[in-house]
Enzyme design. Structure first.
Site, mmCIF file in Angstrom:
data_model
loop_
_atom_site.group_PDB
_atom_site.id
_atom_site.type_symbol
_atom_site.label_atom_id
_atom_site.label_comp_id
_atom_site.label_asym_id
_atom_site.label_seq_id
_atom_site.Cartn_x
_atom_site.Cartn_y
_atom_site.Cartn_z
ATOM 1 N N LYS A 186 0.823 -1.211 0.000
ATOM 2 C CA LYS A 186 0.000 0.000 0.000
ATOM 3 C C LYS A 186 0.860 1.265 0.000
ATOM 4 O O LYS A 186 2.064 1.200 0.194
ATOM 5 C CB LYS A 186 -0.935 -0.011 1.224
HETATM 6 C C1 LIG Z 1 -9.879 -3.020 -2.031
HETATM 7 C C2 LIG Z 1 -9.335 -3.695 -0.809
HETATM 8 N N1 LIG Z 1 -10.146 -3.955 0.223
HETATM 9 C C3 LIG Z 1 -9.707 -4.546 1.335
HETATM 10 C C4 LIG Z 1 -8.400 -4.934 1.493
HETATM 11 C C5 LIG Z 1 -7.993 -5.661 2.737
HETATM 12 O O1 LIG Z 1 -6.946 -5.113 3.430
HETATM 13 P P1 LIG Z 1 -6.017 -6.063 4.341
HETATM 14 O O2 LIG Z 1 -5.177 -6.852 3.416
HETATM 15 O O3 LIG Z 1 -5.236 -5.078 5.155
HETATM 16 O O4 LIG Z 1 -6.919 -6.888 5.179
HETATM 17 C C6 LIG Z 1 -7.500 -4.683 0.451
HETATM 18 C C7 LIG Z 1 -6.085 -5.055 0.601
HETATM 19 O O5 LIG Z 1 -5.426 -5.600 -0.209
HETATM 20 C C8 LIG Z 1 -7.978 -4.069 -0.737
HETATM 21 O O6 LIG Z 1 -7.160 -3.853 -1.774
#
Ligand SMILES: Cc1ncc(COP(=O)(O)O)c(C=O)c1O
Length: 372
Positions: A186
């Protein structure tokens, strides 16, 4: 010549001694969790995006799940979201028994098409999870109007969009609660982690309780006033986050420059469609650089070339409704969301990170041109 054959990773974090310093400070303080660094991180983050409150959590997925709990999603409730997203955009309400309803996306922005969302509303609809895919802001005002008209909760999955602007203001500042994620690919990272911004003090207090096993504001360590989770972030990761926040403007500017260089290098290549441009209402925060190729066969040709050249890639993003567990659970299949399915078959993420240098990008462009 040696330089030429070095592998180019898909993504990478942007850290320096400042994060080390802040992390060491926490390690030496002995306050590794539920400590003051989390409060500092939340306050600094909320201020940065322009939201009154922020609650840091263990991941973006955890934050989205908590917002679905906060929205009161119950078994059998329908929740509308984008099929062209990461699985967590739907999983977050499936955990609560919510039923996924996928509305198709816009061919240009890859974000939810408000007309498709409106058409998907039924008396059982409870909420909309709006995704800002690849850091490009969704049609927030239109989606808010639909949510208001039908009395639905609106949750912003801004996990990929920290620093993106809608109508001149950062996502997170507009009113609906939003979630940002901090996995190392990110814009900024805490290793694992996420944060929820909200404009409601009541919701903020609820989120803090839910992430901490349902403990109340008062009462002891062993009193649980509601069903909660352990979705806490810890102070070590909050320290990392503070360091990243200090350099966020620099990170975003560097990512803009990397994207602009790709724009120049790829402009002349036949068969490569670039990510959509910003307009007066939408300013992208660069998360990944995803190009659209003529068809799936062309994408596989490019991938074969990238593999030989040691160039990182990913088939971003498969449509969620066609994931094996979604087909099995709900009987979903091809044809439900034609635009999303078409994009899924031919979009490709190129190497993209804050410190990506021009010579590596030139190699990517050359490989793309050669393969096509
Ligand atoms: C659009 C979207 N939603 C939710 C997430 C979930 O985040 P995390 O991986 O921190 O749980 C991501 C992460 O890759 C994402 O790209």
């Amino acid at each position: 010549m040696k330089q030429e054959t070095r592998a180019i990773p898909l993504s990478g974090a942007y850290l320096d001694e400042r994060e080390e310093e802040l992390v060491v400070e926490v390690l030496r303080s002995g306050r590794l969790s539920l400590g003051p660094t989390i409060d500092r991180f939340e306050e600094a983050f909320a201020k940065k995006v322009g939201a009154p409150y922020a609650a840091a959590v263990s991941s973006g997925t955890a934050g989205l799940h908590l917002l679905c709990v906060s929205a009161g999603v119950k078994p059998g409730d329908e929740v509308i979201t984008s099929p062209y997203s990461f699985a967590a955009s739907a999983n977050c309400f499936v955990y609560e028994g919510g039923v996924p309803v996928f509305a198709d996306v816009d061919r240009r922005t890859f974000n939810l098409d408000p007309a498709a969302v409106e058409a998907a509303v039924t008396p059982r609809t409870k909420a909309i999870v709006a995704v800002d895919i690849y850091g490009y802001p969704c049609e927030l005002d239109e989606l808010r109007a639909i949510a208001d008209k039908h009395g639905l909760a609106l949750i912003q999955d801004s996990c990929e969009a920290l620093g993106a602007e809608y109508k001149g203001e950062w996502l997170g500042s507009h009113g609906p609660p939003a979630v940002f994620a901090f996995y190392p690919n990110k814009q900024m990272t805490t290793g694992e982690g996420g944060i929820v911004t909200t404009h409601s003090e009541e919701e903020w207090r609820l989120l803090r309780s839910l992430r901490n096993q349902g403990r109340g504001d008062s009462g002891g360590w062993l009193e649980h006033v509601r069903l909660g989770f352990n979705y806490r972030i810890d102070d070590v990761r909050a320290a990392l986050g503070l360091g990243q926040l200090e350099k966020l403007d620099e990170i975003l500017a560097l990512r803009d420059a990397v994207a602009a260089r790709y724009g120049e290098l790829l402009a002349g290549i036949d068969g490569v469609e670039l990510p959509c441009a910003d307009d007066a209402s939408h300013k992208r925060s660069w998360f990944v650089y995803v190009v659209t190729l003529p068809d799936n066969a062309a994408r596989e040709r490019v991938i074969a070339h990238f593999e030989r050249e040691g160039i990182g890639f990913n088939r971003y993003l498969p449509s969620i409704h066609l994931q094996p567990y979604m087909r099995e659970r709900y009987g979903f299949g091809e044809g439900m969301c034609p635009v999303s399915e078409d994009l899924s078959s031919r979009t490709l993420a190129l190497p993209f990170f804050t410190a990506l240098e021009r010579d590596a990008q030139e190699r990517v462009a050359e490989a793309l041109a050669a393969a096509l």
